[in-house]
Write a protein that holds these residues in place. Structure first.
Motif, PDB file in Angstrom:
ATOM      1  N   LYS A  65      -1.084   0.810 -10.841  1.00 16.82           N
ATOM      2  CA  LYS A  65      -0.065   1.049 -11.876  1.00 16.82           C
ATOM      3  C   LYS A  65       0.081   2.547 -12.140  1.00 16.82           C
ATOM      4  CE  LYS A  65       1.020  -1.185 -16.264  1.00 16.82           C
ATOM      5  NZ  LYS A  65       0.476  -2.005 -17.325  1.00 16.82           N
ATOM      6  N   TRP A  66      -1.049   3.239 -12.262  1.00 16.41           N
ATOM      7  CA  TRP A  66      -1.030   4.679 -12.512  1.00 16.41           C
ATOM      8  C   TRP A  66      -0.390   5.424 -11.336  1.00 16.41           C
ATOM      9  CZ3 TRP A  66      -2.341   7.923 -16.489  1.00 16.41           C
ATOM     10  CH2 TRP A  66      -2.418   9.269 -16.180  1.00 16.41           C
ATOM     11  N   LEU A  67      -0.835   5.105 -10.128  1.00 16.24           N
ATOM     12  CA  LEU A  67      -0.369   5.812  -8.945  1.00 16.24           C
ATOM     13  C   LEU A  67       1.113   5.552  -8.647  1.00 16.24           C
ATOM     14  CD1 LEU A  67      -3.514   5.368  -6.696  1.00 16.24           C
ATOM     15  CD2 LEU A  67      -2.641   7.535  -7.626  1.00 16.24           C
ATOM     16  N   SER A  68       1.583   4.362  -8.998  1.00 14.29           N
ATOM     17  CA  SER A  68       2.991   4.028  -8.737  1.00 14.29           C
ATOM     18  C   SER A  68       3.912   4.470  -9.882  1.00 14.29           C
ATOM     19  CB  SER A  68       3.146   2.532  -8.476  1.00 14.29           C
ATOM     20  OG  SER A  68       2.875   1.791  -9.651  1.00 14.29           O
ATOM     21  N   GLY A  69       3.300   4.894 -10.991  1.00 15.84           N
ATOM     22  CA  GLY A  69       4.081   5.362 -12.140  1.00 15.84           C
ATOM     23  C   GLY A  69       4.720   4.240 -12.932  1.00 15.84           C
ATOM     24  N   LYS A  70       4.197   3.039 -12.763  1.00 11.73           N
ATOM     25  CA  LYS A  70       4.766   1.883 -13.486  1.00 11.73           C
ATOM     26  C   LYS A  70       3.897   1.450 -14.617  1.00 11.73           C
ATOM     27  CE  LYS A  70       7.104   0.243  -9.404  1.00 11.73           C
ATOM     28  NZ  LYS A  70       7.271  -0.779  -8.445  1.00 11.73           N
TER      29      LYS A  70
ATOM     30  N   ALA B  26      -5.016  -1.397 -12.442  1.00  8.96           N
ATOM     31  CA  ALA B  26      -4.763  -0.240 -13.313  1.00  8.96           C
ATOM     32  C   ALA B  26      -4.520   1.023 -12.489  1.00  8.96           C
ATOM     33  CB  ALA B  26      -5.936  -0.039 -14.268  1.00  8.96           C
ATOM     34  N   ALA B  27      -5.289   1.217 -11.423  1.00  4.44           N
ATOM     35  CA  ALA B  27      -5.110   2.399 -10.568  1.00  4.44           C
ATOM     36  C   ALA B  27      -3.757   2.347  -9.865  1.00  4.44           C
ATOM     37  CB  ALA B  27      -6.235   2.482  -9.548  1.00  4.44           C
TER      38      ALA B  27
ATOM     39  N   PRO C 156     -15.845  -8.883  -8.395  1.00  8.40           N
ATOM     40  CA  PRO C 156     -14.462  -9.020  -7.939  1.00  8.40           C
ATOM     41  C   PRO C 156     -13.427  -9.020  -9.066  1.00  8.40           C
ATOM     42  CG  PRO C 156     -15.794 -10.923  -7.263  1.00  8.40           C
ATOM     43  CD  PRO C 156     -16.693  -9.982  -7.972  1.00  8.40           C
ATOM     44  N   GLU C 157     -13.751  -9.634 -10.195  1.00  7.28           N
ATOM     45  CA  GLU C 157     -12.803  -9.675 -11.309  1.00  7.28           C
ATOM     46  C   GLU C 157     -12.590  -8.276 -11.901  1.00  7.28           C
ATOM     47  OE1 GLU C 157     -12.767 -11.683 -15.664  1.00  7.28           O
ATOM     48  OE2 GLU C 157     -13.211 -13.053 -13.997  1.00  7.28           O
ATOM     49  N   ASP C 158     -13.695  -7.564 -12.132  1.00  4.58           N
ATOM     50  CA  ASP C 158     -13.587  -6.202 -12.661  1.00  4.58           C
ATOM     51  C   ASP C 158     -12.946  -5.263 -11.638  1.00  4.58           C
ATOM     52  OD1 ASP C 158     -14.607  -6.873 -15.113  1.00  4.58           O
ATOM     53  OD2 ASP C 158     -16.662  -6.206 -14.657  1.00  4.58           O
ATOM     54  N   ARG C 159     -13.275  -5.440 -10.374  1.00  8.39           N
ATOM     55  CA  ARG C 159     -12.671  -4.614  -9.318  1.00  8.39           C
ATOM     56  C   ARG C 159     -11.146  -4.831  -9.309  1.00  8.39           C
ATOM     57  NH1 ARG C 159     -14.101  -1.493  -5.377  1.00  8.39           N
ATOM     58  NH2 ARG C 159     -16.307  -1.968  -5.640  1.00  8.39           N
ATOM     59  N   ALA C 160     -10.715  -6.067  -9.445  1.00  9.42           N
ATOM     60  CA  ALA C 160      -9.273  -6.370  -9.456  1.00  9.42           C
ATOM     61  C   ALA C 160      -8.592  -5.692 -10.646  1.00  9.42           C
ATOM     62  CB  ALA C 160      -9.053  -7.877  -9.486  1.00  9.42           C
ATOM     63  N   LYS C 161      -9.255  -5.716 -11.817  1.00 14.76           N
ATOM     64  CA  LYS C 161      -8.699  -5.042 -13.003  1.00 14.76           C
ATOM     65  C   LYS C 161      -8.538  -3.546 -12.743  1.00 14.76           C
ATOM     66  CE  LYS C 161     -10.787  -8.091 -16.449  1.00 14.76           C
ATOM     67  NZ  LYS C 161     -11.817  -8.159 -17.502  1.00 14.76           N
ATOM     68  N   ALA C 162      -9.586  -2.924 -12.176  1.00 14.04           N
ATOM     69  CA  ALA C 162      -9.553  -1.489 -11.899  1.00 14.04           C
ATOM     70  C   ALA C 162      -8.487  -1.159 -10.857  1.00 14.04           C
ATOM     71  CB  ALA C 162     -10.925  -1.010 -11.433  1.00 14.04           C
ATOM     72  N   GLU C 163      -8.396  -1.972  -9.819  1.00 11.24           N
ATOM     73  CA  GLU C 163      -7.404  -1.727  -8.768  1.00 11.24           C
ATOM     74  C   GLU C 163      -5.981  -1.867  -9.307  1.00 11.24           C
ATOM     75  OE1 GLU C 163      -8.664  -4.449  -5.714  1.00 11.24           O
ATOM     76  OE2 GLU C 163     -10.141  -3.013  -4.913  1.00 11.24           O
TER      77      GLU C 163
ATOM     78  N   LYS D  59     -11.384   2.741 -11.955  1.00 12.26           N
ATOM     79  CA  LYS D  59      -9.941   3.050 -11.975  1.00 12.26           C
ATOM     80  C   LYS D  59      -9.708   4.526 -11.680  1.00 12.26           C
ATOM     81  CE  LYS D  59      -7.425   4.313 -15.549  1.00 12.26           C
ATOM     82  NZ  LYS D  59      -6.769   4.344 -16.861  1.00 12.26           N
ATOM     83  N   TRP D  60     -10.423   5.392 -12.399  1.00  6.77           N
ATOM     84  CA  TRP D  60     -10.217   6.833 -12.200  1.00  6.77           C
ATOM     85  C   TRP D  60     -10.679   7.275 -10.818  1.00  6.77           C
ATOM     86  CZ3 TRP D  60      -6.636   8.980 -14.672  1.00  6.77           C
ATOM     87  CH2 TRP D  60      -6.357   8.642 -15.996  1.00  6.77           C
ATOM     88  N   HIS D  61     -11.736   6.659 -10.320  1.00  5.99           N
ATOM     89  CA  HIS D  61     -12.191   6.974  -8.959  1.00  5.99           C
ATOM     90  C   HIS D  61     -11.107   6.609  -7.945  1.00  5.99           C
ATOM     91  CE1 HIS D  61     -14.392   7.158  -5.264  1.00  5.99           C
ATOM     92  NE2 HIS D  61     -14.463   5.837  -5.141  1.00  5.99           N
ATOM     93  N   LEU D  62     -10.527   5.434  -8.085  1.00  6.98           N
ATOM     94  CA  LEU D  62      -9.489   4.994  -7.157  1.00  6.98           C
ATOM     95  C   LEU D  62      -8.242   5.871  -7.250  1.00  6.98           C
ATOM     96  CD1 LEU D  62      -9.842   1.128  -7.600  1.00  6.98           C
ATOM     97  CD2 LEU D  62     -10.595   2.513  -5.630  1.00  6.98           C
ATOM     98  N   ILE D  63      -7.914   6.332  -8.445  1.00  6.58           N
ATOM     99  CA  ILE D  63      -6.764   7.220  -8.626  1.00  6.58           C
ATOM    100  C   ILE D  63      -7.019   8.542  -7.917  1.00  6.58           C
ATOM    101  CG2 ILE D  63      -5.483   8.578 -10.338  1.00  6.58           C
ATOM    102  CD1 ILE D  63      -5.863   6.108 -12.238  1.00  6.58           C
ATOM    103  N   ALA D  64      -8.205   9.121  -8.135  1.00  7.70           N
ATOM    104  CA  ALA D  64      -8.535  10.391  -7.466  1.00  7.70           C
ATOM    105  C   ALA D  64      -8.557  10.199  -5.950  1.00  7.70           C
ATOM    106  CB  ALA D  64      -9.875  10.917  -7.969  1.00  7.70           C
ATOM    107  N   LYS D  65      -9.135   9.104  -5.519  1.00  7.47           N
ATOM    108  CA  LYS D  65      -9.222   8.805  -4.094  1.00  7.47           C
ATOM    109  C   LYS D  65      -7.820   8.633  -3.499  1.00  7.47           C
ATOM    110  CE  LYS D  65     -11.813   5.718  -1.050  1.00  7.47           C
ATOM    111  NZ  LYS D  65     -12.808   4.644  -1.027  1.00  7.47           N
ATOM    112  N   GLY D  66      -6.920   8.054  -4.274  1.00  3.91           N
ATOM    113  CA  GLY D  66      -5.557   7.829  -3.820  1.00  3.91           C
ATOM    114  C   GLY D  66      -4.780   9.104  -3.552  1.00  3.91           C
ATOM    115  N   VAL D  67      -5.228  10.212  -4.128  1.00  2.00           N
ATOM    116  CA  VAL D  67      -4.567  11.499  -3.878  1.00  2.00           C
ATOM    117  C   VAL D  67      -5.459  12.435  -3.056  1.00  2.00           C
ATOM    118  CG1 VAL D  67      -3.018  11.361  -5.863  1.00  2.00           C
ATOM    119  CG2 VAL D  67      -5.259  12.430  -6.139  1.00  2.00           C
ATOM    120  N   GLY D  68      -6.424  11.834  -2.364  1.00  2.00           N
ATOM    121  CA  GLY D  68      -7.226  12.608  -1.416  1.00  2.00           C
ATOM    122  C   GLY D  68      -8.510  13.198  -1.947  1.00  2.00           C
ATOM    123  N   LYS D  69      -8.928  12.839  -3.145  1.00  2.00           N
ATOM    124  CA  LYS D  69     -10.169  13.366  -3.709  1.00  2.00           C
ATOM    125  C   LYS D  69     -11.227  12.263  -3.771  1.00  2.00           C
ATOM    126  CE  LYS D  69      -8.923  17.593  -4.526  1.00  2.00           C
ATOM    127  NZ  LYS D  69      -9.468  18.680  -3.750  1.00  2.00           N
TER     128      LYS D  69
END
Length: 149
Positions: A144-149, A141-142, A132-139, A108-118
């Motif tokens: 949700k974080w990135l969209s502010g919802k 959550a990421a 796939p199930e854990d990846r879907a959970k992380a995606e 989740k945190w990796h995808l969030i950082a990646k989403g802002v260019g890091k």
């Protein structure tokens, strides 16, 4: 002037002066002074100082090593939208040093950082084996974080 402001408790000045001591730029290199200044600035909620102080604590650079305290600071800075902290936290959650391994939270945190260019190709590779199930959970959550919802 920077030292006066740092001594007066200005967290931005403390952080700036800490980086000078850390690198030996304009002052003699002194990791212990750098860490003390980073600690002071991080206590005043300077996010950049939180990240640098967490890294010093994690590695035991200029201060006794304290990985659990470092992870707590990385979490705090990650929640304050520091992509560097998010990236470092992903590494820590993958390694399990200072905190239990949590690949879903780490991804989740990796995808969030990646989403802002890091992005971090090392983490892309390390998280390739997440199911796939854990990846879907992380995606989810990421996103949700990135969209502010």
């Amino acid at each position: 002037m920077l030292r006066v402001a740092a001594d007066a408790g200005n967290p931005e000045a403390q952080y700036a002066l800490a980086t000078f001591y850390k690198e030996g730029n304009g002052v003699p290199k002194d990791l212990e002074k750098a860490v003390r200044l980073l600690q002071a600035a991080s206590l005043a909620d300077n996010v950049d100082a939180e990240v640098e102080y967490a890294i010093a604590l994690y590695n035991g650079t200029g201060t006794p090593q304290n990985q659990p305290a470092a992870v707590a600071l990385l979490r705090k800075a990650a929640r304050q939208n520091s992509p560097i902290a998010q990236n470092r936290l992903a590494h820590v959650l993958l390694s399990g040093k200072g905190t239990p391994i949590d690949k879903v939270e780490g991804l989740k945190w990796h995808l969030i950082a990646k989403g802002v260019g890091k992005g971090d190709p090392t983490l892309d590779e390390a998280f390739a084996d997440v199911g796939p199930e854990d990846r879907a959970k992380a995606e989810t959550a990421a996103h949700k974080w990135l969209s502010g919802k």
